[in-house]
Design an enzyme around this catalytic site. Structure first.
Site, PDB file in Angstrom:
ATOM      1  N   TYR A   2       0.924  -1.142  -0.140  1.00  0.00           N
ATOM      2  CA  TYR A   2      -0.085  -0.109  -0.046  1.00  0.00           C
ATOM      3  C   TYR A   2       0.860   1.107   0.017  1.00  0.00           C
ATOM      4  O   TYR A   2       0.475   2.285  -0.371  1.00  0.00           O
ATOM      5  CB  TYR A   2      -0.768  -0.002   1.217  1.00  0.00           C
ATOM      6  CG  TYR A   2      -2.128   1.028   0.953  1.00  0.00           C
ATOM      7  CD1 TYR A   2      -3.265   0.679   0.076  1.00  0.00           C
ATOM      8  CD2 TYR A   2      -2.456   1.827   2.369  1.00  0.00           C
ATOM      9  CE1 TYR A   2      -4.271   1.419   0.059  1.00  0.00           C
ATOM     10  CE2 TYR A   2      -3.686   2.492   2.003  1.00  0.00           C
ATOM     11  CZ  TYR A   2      -4.540   2.507   1.082  1.00  0.00           C
ATOM     12  OH  TYR A   2      -5.562   3.137   0.751  1.00  0.00           O
ATOM     13  N   LYS A  15      -2.940   8.493   3.420  1.00  0.00           N
ATOM     14  CA  LYS A  15      -4.297   8.470   4.017  1.00  0.00           C
ATOM     15  C   LYS A  15      -3.822   8.855   5.467  1.00  0.00           C
ATOM     16  O   LYS A  15      -4.690   9.422   5.978  1.00  0.00           O
ATOM     17  CB  LYS A  15      -4.623   6.963   3.976  1.00  0.00           C
ATOM     18  CG  LYS A  15      -5.171   6.337   2.571  1.00  0.00           C
ATOM     19  CD  LYS A  15      -6.381   7.028   2.148  1.00  0.00           C
ATOM     20  CE  LYS A  15      -7.011   6.500   1.101  1.00  0.00           C
ATOM     21  NZ  LYS A  15      -8.022   7.333   0.430  1.00  0.00           N
TER      22      LYS A  15
HETATM   23  P1  NAP Z   1     -12.357   4.717  -7.782  1.00  0.00           P
HETATM   24  O1  NAP Z   1     -13.745   4.095  -8.208  1.00  0.00           O
HETATM   25  O2  NAP Z   1     -11.324   4.356  -8.606  1.00  0.00           O
HETATM   26  O3  NAP Z   1     -12.453   5.913  -7.214  1.00  0.00           O
HETATM   27  C1  NAP Z   1     -11.390   7.005  -7.159  1.00  0.00           C
HETATM   28  C2  NAP Z   1     -11.632   8.263  -7.801  1.00  0.00           C
HETATM   29  O4  NAP Z   1     -10.609   9.111  -7.715  1.00  0.00           O
HETATM   30  C3  NAP Z   1     -11.655   7.943  -9.539  1.00  0.00           C
HETATM   31  O5  NAP Z   1     -12.962   8.287  -9.839  1.00  0.00           O
HETATM   32  C4  NAP Z   1     -10.444   8.627  -9.748  1.00  0.00           C
HETATM   33  O6  NAP Z   1     -10.565   9.117 -11.126  1.00  0.00           O
HETATM   34  C5  NAP Z   1     -10.476   9.752  -9.009  1.00  0.00           C
HETATM   35  N1  NAP Z   1      -9.454  10.773  -8.957  1.00  0.00           N
HETATM   36  C6  NAP Z   1      -8.050  10.294  -9.165  1.00  0.00           C
HETATM   37  N2  NAP Z   1      -7.334  11.470  -9.379  1.00  0.00           N
HETATM   38  C7  NAP Z   1      -8.017  12.433  -9.266  1.00  0.00           C
HETATM   39  C8  NAP Z   1      -7.903  13.817  -9.772  1.00  0.00           C
HETATM   40  N3  NAP Z   1      -6.920  14.277  -9.781  1.00  0.00           N
HETATM   41  N4  NAP Z   1      -9.303  14.734  -9.720  1.00  0.00           N
HETATM   42  C9  NAP Z   1     -10.458  14.151  -9.503  1.00  0.00           C
HETATM   43  N5  NAP Z   1     -10.701  12.982  -9.203  1.00  0.00           N
HETATM   44  C10 NAP Z   1      -9.611  11.935  -9.453  1.00  0.00           C
HETATM   45  O7  NAP Z   1     -12.101   3.996  -6.307  1.00  0.00           O
HETATM   46  P2  NAP Z   1     -12.718   3.522  -4.928  1.00  0.00           P
HETATM   47  O8  NAP Z   1     -11.903   2.489  -4.402  1.00  0.00           O
HETATM   48  O9  NAP Z   1     -14.008   3.823  -4.830  1.00  0.00           O
HETATM   49  O10 NAP Z   1     -11.973   5.063  -4.382  1.00  0.00           O
HETATM   50  C11 NAP Z   1     -12.557   6.043  -3.635  1.00  0.00           C
HETATM   51  C12 NAP Z   1     -11.894   6.226  -2.352  1.00  0.00           C
HETATM   52  O11 NAP Z   1     -12.166   5.108  -1.344  1.00  0.00           O
HETATM   53  C13 NAP Z   1     -10.432   6.597  -2.402  1.00  0.00           C
HETATM   54  O12 NAP Z   1     -10.209   7.722  -1.375  1.00  0.00           O
HETATM   55  C14 NAP Z   1      -9.837   5.156  -1.748  1.00  0.00           C
HETATM   56  O13 NAP Z   1      -8.624   5.127  -1.436  1.00  0.00           O
HETATM   57  C15 NAP Z   1     -10.944   4.739  -0.757  1.00  0.00           C
HETATM   58  N6  NAP Z   1     -10.880   3.569  -0.292  1.00  0.00           N
HETATM   59  C16 NAP Z   1     -11.028   2.555  -1.072  1.00  0.00           C
HETATM   60  C17 NAP Z   1     -11.102   1.212  -0.505  1.00  0.00           C
HETATM   61  C18 NAP Z   1     -11.515   0.081  -1.392  1.00  0.00           C
HETATM   62  O14 NAP Z   1     -11.208  -1.118  -1.117  1.00  0.00           O
HETATM   63  N7  NAP Z   1     -11.916   0.117  -2.612  1.00  0.00           N
HETATM   64  C19 NAP Z   1     -10.956   1.002   0.652  1.00  0.00           C
HETATM   65  C20 NAP Z   1     -10.635   2.272   1.670  1.00  0.00           C
HETATM   66  C21 NAP Z   1     -10.793   3.344   1.058  1.00  0.00           C
HETATM   67  P3  NAP Z   1      -9.759   8.002 -12.322  1.00  0.00           P
HETATM   68  O15 NAP Z   1     -10.400   6.762 -12.298  1.00  0.00           O
HETATM   69  O16 NAP Z   1      -9.756   9.011 -13.583  1.00  0.00           O
HETATM   70  O17 NAP Z   1      -8.345   8.045 -11.796  1.00  0.00           O
END
Ligand code: NAP
Length: 255
Positions: free
Chosen positions: A156, A163
């Site tokens: 990670y 984070k």
């Molecule tokens: P996701 O669907 O890929 O969402 C992440 C989003 O961030 C994507 O839409 C991505 O766009 C966007 N992003 C990245 N760079 C950006 C920028 N410069 N400006 C605007 N948007 C941007 O994945 P997700 O898992 O749902 O993630 C959402 C949040 O949840 C994140 O903070 C992640 O760390 C957190 N989280 C996820 C998990 C898990 O297991 N999935 C667990 C804990 C926390 P692009 O696709 O264009 O890059």
């Protein structure tokens, strides 16, 4: 309909698997008017049909690393909503090469990219949202974090550091914005399969291990993260701020 009359903007929706989308759907089902921000035109064809499923829903591009795009997005929010009650920050990014191999090899640029996109963007969005929260007389900011902020999750790497910065930012923002009746909280989610999670090496294995060891003996659903966001957005959590709410089937209680 505990969010009836509330207006919410969810930043960071890529597709129907995004935690941002699960949250948007839940907020909308609870009665809020919800709009969706996506990074760039590339995602429009996935996000627009999602926005159309929401009552009063609309969507807009916003790369959070570009101040002019943040300004444009909030001008649109002002024109369409006039005020804002809920801001969801569901954004993270690190270069793939920095999500595998030795953390020691993280480049200066990779470190900056991860922290700017994943942590500083919360500060930028809160600053831009402030006038709209003030107009609403309240605000609830919700961001997404992970257990890698607190303990080492192999691979990670720099995202764990980002984070940790995000969680500290939640506390500092909560402290400063509290006087304006704006609450700032994070949901620490267990692993959910999304576009971003695919970039983390060994994610599927990690997900399997978490399900085996955690108290509830299962992984969490995106809809459960959405339900927690409804709580944090609603008047049920009026005295909750600066909190990291674990929605991880209890995994965080293990050493
Ligand atoms: P996701 O669907 O890929 O969402 C992440 C989003 O961030 C994507 O839409 C991505 O766009 C966007 N992003 C990245 N760079 C950006 C920028 N410069 N400006 C605007 N948007 C941007 O994945 P997700 O898992 O749902 O993630 C959402 C949040 O949840 C994140 O903070 C992640 O760390 C957190 N989280 C996820 C998990 C898990 O297991 N999935 C667990 C804990 C926390 P692009 O696709 O264009 O890059």
């Amino acid at each position: 309909m505990i969010l009836k009359g509330k207006k919410a903007a969810v930043f960071g929706v890529a597709n129907g698997r995004s935690l941002g989308w699960h949250i948007a759907e839940s907020l909308s089902r609870a009665g809020a008017a919800v709009c969706l921000g996506y990074q760039n035109e590339r995602l429009e064809r996935w996000v627009k049909p999602l926005a159309e499923k929401l009552s009063e829903g609309f969507c807009f591009p916003c790369d959070v690393n570009k101040p002019e795009e943040i300004e444009k997005a909030f001008q649109l929010l002002e024109d369409r909503f006039g005020e804002l009650h809920v801001l969801v920050h569901s954004i993270a990014f690190a270069e793939t090469k920095d999500l595998s191999g030795p953390f020691l090899d993280t480049s200066r640029e990779g470190f900056r990219t991860a922290l700017e996109t994943s942590a500083y963007s919360l500060v930028s969005l809160c600053r831009a949202a402030l006038p709209l929260f003030e107009r609403a007389g309240e605000g609830s900011v919700i961001t997404l974090t992970a257990s890698g902020a607190r303990a080492v999750i192999p691979q990670y790497n720099v995202m764990g550091v980002a984070k940790a910065a995000l969680e500290a930012s939640v506390r500092y923002l909560a402290y400063e914005l509290g006087t304006k009746n704006i609450r700032v909280n994070a949901i620490s989610s267990g692993p959910v399969s999304t576009l971003s999670s695919r970039a983390i090496r060994g994610f599927s294995e990690m997900k399997r291990i978490v399900a085996e060891r955690c108290p509830l003996k299962r992984n969490v659903e995106g809809s459960e993260v959405g339900a927690a966001a409804v709580f944090l957005a609603s008047d049920s959590s009026l005295a909750v701020t600066g909190e990291i709410l674990h929605v991880d089937a209890g995994d965080h209680i293990l050493a």
